[in-house]
Design a protein around this motif. Structure first.
Motif, PDB file in Angstrom:
ATOM      1  N   THR A 181      18.405   8.260 118.276  1.00  0.00           N
ATOM      2  CA  THR A 181      18.353   7.193 117.192  1.00  0.00           C
ATOM      3  C   THR A 181      17.329   7.711 116.131  1.00  0.00           C
ATOM      4  OG1 THR A 181      16.344   6.311 118.388  1.00  0.00           O
ATOM      5  CG2 THR A 181      18.809   5.476 118.715  1.00  0.00           C
ATOM      6  N   HIS A 182      17.564   7.006 115.062  1.00  0.00           N
ATOM      7  CA  HIS A 182      16.320   7.247 113.824  1.00  0.00           C
ATOM      8  C   HIS A 182      16.239   5.867 113.277  1.00  0.00           C
ATOM      9  CE1 HIS A 182      14.526   9.217 110.481  1.00  0.00           C
ATOM     10  NE2 HIS A 182      14.956   8.201 109.717  1.00  0.00           N
ATOM     11  N   HIS A 183      15.004   5.529 113.260  1.00  0.00           N
ATOM     12  CA  HIS A 183      14.710   4.156 112.601  1.00  0.00           C
ATOM     13  C   HIS A 183      14.554   4.671 111.205  1.00  0.00           C
ATOM     14  CE1 HIS A 183      11.869   0.418 112.474  1.00  0.00           C
ATOM     15  NE2 HIS A 183      12.857   0.305 111.841  1.00  0.00           N
ATOM     16  N   GLY A 189      13.544  10.315 104.889  1.00  0.00           N
ATOM     17  CA  GLY A 189      13.256  10.537 106.329  1.00  0.00           C
ATOM     18  C   GLY A 189      14.373  10.894 107.028  1.00  0.00           C
ATOM     19  N   PHE A 190      15.586  10.160 106.679  1.00  0.00           N
ATOM     20  CA  PHE A 190      16.726  10.376 107.465  1.00  0.00           C
ATOM     21  C   PHE A 190      17.538  11.567 107.219  1.00  0.00           C
ATOM     22  CE2 PHE A 190      21.355   9.162 108.034  1.00  0.00           C
ATOM     23  CZ  PHE A 190      21.547   9.256 109.204  1.00  0.00           C
ATOM     24  N   ALA A 191      17.478  12.063 105.794  1.00  0.00           N
ATOM     25  CA  ALA A 191      17.790  13.428 105.484  1.00  0.00           C
ATOM     26  C   ALA A 191      16.920  14.278 106.437  1.00  0.00           C
ATOM     27  CB  ALA A 191      17.644  13.816 104.088  1.00  0.00           C
ATOM     28  N   ALA A 192      15.767  14.340 106.629  1.00  0.00           N
ATOM     29  CA  ALA A 192      14.894  15.183 107.394  1.00  0.00           C
ATOM     30  C   ALA A 192      15.480  15.365 108.995  1.00  0.00           C
ATOM     31  CB  ALA A 192      13.466  14.997 107.401  1.00  0.00           C
ATOM     32  N   ALA A 196      16.946  18.393 110.781  1.00  0.00           N
ATOM     33  CA  ALA A 196      16.565  18.788 112.156  1.00  0.00           C
ATOM     34  C   ALA A 196      17.480  18.904 113.319  1.00  0.00           C
ATOM     35  CB  ALA A 196      15.153  17.796 112.428  1.00  0.00           C
ATOM     36  N   GLU A 197      18.465  17.854 113.192  1.00  0.00           N
ATOM     37  CA  GLU A 197      19.402  17.804 114.236  1.00  0.00           C
ATOM     38  C   GLU A 197      20.698  18.950 113.939  1.00  0.00           C
ATOM     39  OE1 GLU A 197      20.203  15.725 116.977  1.00  0.00           O
ATOM     40  OE2 GLU A 197      18.122  14.684 116.538  1.00  0.00           O
ATOM     41  N   GLY A 198      20.298  19.641 112.838  1.00  0.00           N
ATOM     42  CA  GLY A 198      21.194  20.713 112.566  1.00  0.00           C
ATOM     43  C   GLY A 198      22.769  20.391 112.173  1.00  0.00           C
ATOM     44  N   LEU A 199      22.704  19.132 111.496  1.00  0.00           N
ATOM     45  CA  LEU A 199      23.901  18.448 111.161  1.00  0.00           C
ATOM     46  C   LEU A 199      24.068  18.889 109.678  1.00  0.00           C
ATOM     47  CD1 LEU A 199      23.847  15.111 112.866  1.00  0.00           C
ATOM     48  CD2 LEU A 199      25.489  16.830 113.427  1.00  0.00           C
ATOM     49  N   LEU A 200      22.995  18.823 108.984  1.00  0.00           N
ATOM     50  CA  LEU A 200      22.892  19.418 107.530  1.00  0.00           C
ATOM     51  C   LEU A 200      21.971  20.547 107.122  1.00  0.00           C
ATOM     52  CD1 LEU A 200      23.328  15.963 105.540  1.00  0.00           C
ATOM     53  CD2 LEU A 200      25.244  17.466 105.935  1.00  0.00           C
ATOM     54  N   GLU A 201      22.167  21.367 105.993  1.00  0.00           N
ATOM     55  CA  GLU A 201      21.218  22.397 105.786  1.00  0.00           C
ATOM     56  C   GLU A 201      20.440  21.604 104.739  1.00  0.00           C
ATOM     57  OE1 GLU A 201      20.841  25.371 106.655  1.00  0.00           O
ATOM     58  OE2 GLU A 201      22.524  25.060 108.268  1.00  0.00           O
TER      59      GLU A 201
END
Length: 206
Positions: A181-183, A189-192, A196-201
């Motif tokens: 989850t991400h609040h 913050g969601f972009a970061a 971190a999850e490796g889903l986007l550069e």
């Protein structure tokens, strides 16, 4: 295990949802505060989110509170003005994820009628691999059964889902089922988190 799919809430994640702001502009802050103190408009909205008829619910509330009849009806008649605008950075993140082939799902408390209005105003609300809309399901977050319904329909297991929502109780319910989850507080913050999850550069998440 890393996330393999992203689950988006809609209100205050992809589009703003601040009805008090609309009523402040339309009737003034003092009148709005009296209205919201005397009539629980969010309760009626919750009923709509659980599948109750949009117009009938609001118009019945208006008749039950005759002193505020015209103001209450605005919730239905001006809903496309009450909701929004879109949150541009969040929309860019959704499009970047989809551009990379990352499965994206919507899990949102949204009425049947209000979602129809929303899709007409924001066609990108159709841009999900699957949408789980509470009004159609007859159950709303944070009820565990709405999360279970999504799990039953998508190939990723709970630990492969990254869910973002602006409400802590909805996040807690997902965490209890093993979701990542991400609040959501800001799109930055969601972009970061997506990076971190490796889903986007990083350049894709701007």
């Amino acid at each position: 295990m890393s996330s393999r799919a992203v689950v988006f809430d809609i209100g205050n994640v992809l589009i703003e949802w601040q009805p008090e702001r609309f009523f402040d502009a339309r009737i003034g802050r003092q009148a709005r505060e009296r209205l919201f103190a005397e009539v629980d408009l969010h309760h009626y909205n919750d009923l709509i989110d659980r599948g109750h008829d949009f117009r009938a619910t609001i118009y019945d509330a208006a008749e039950a509170h005759a002193d505020w009849r015209d103001e209450i009806r605005l919730w239905h008649d001006c809903w496309a003005e009450i909701a929004g605008p879109e949150i541009p950075h969040s929309l860019r993140l959704l499009r970047a994820l989809r551009g990379k082939g990352v499965p994206c799902y919507a899990l949102s408390n949204f009425g049947i009628g209000t979602f129809e209005v929303g899709v007409a105003k924001w066609p990108f609300l159709r841009d999900f691999d699957r949408s789980f809309i509470s009004g159609h399901m007859g159950v709303a977050k944070p009820d565990p059964s709405i999360y279970a319904a999504l799990e039953a329909e998508v190939p990723e297991g709970p630990d492969g889902l990254l869910f973002t929502d602006d409400r802590a109780e909805n996040i807690a319910a997902a965490e209890a089922r093993g979701w990542r989850t991400h609040h959501f507080e800001t799109p930055e913050g969601f972009a970061a988190r997506l990076v971190a999850e490796g889903l986007l550069e990083p350049e894709e998440a701007r």
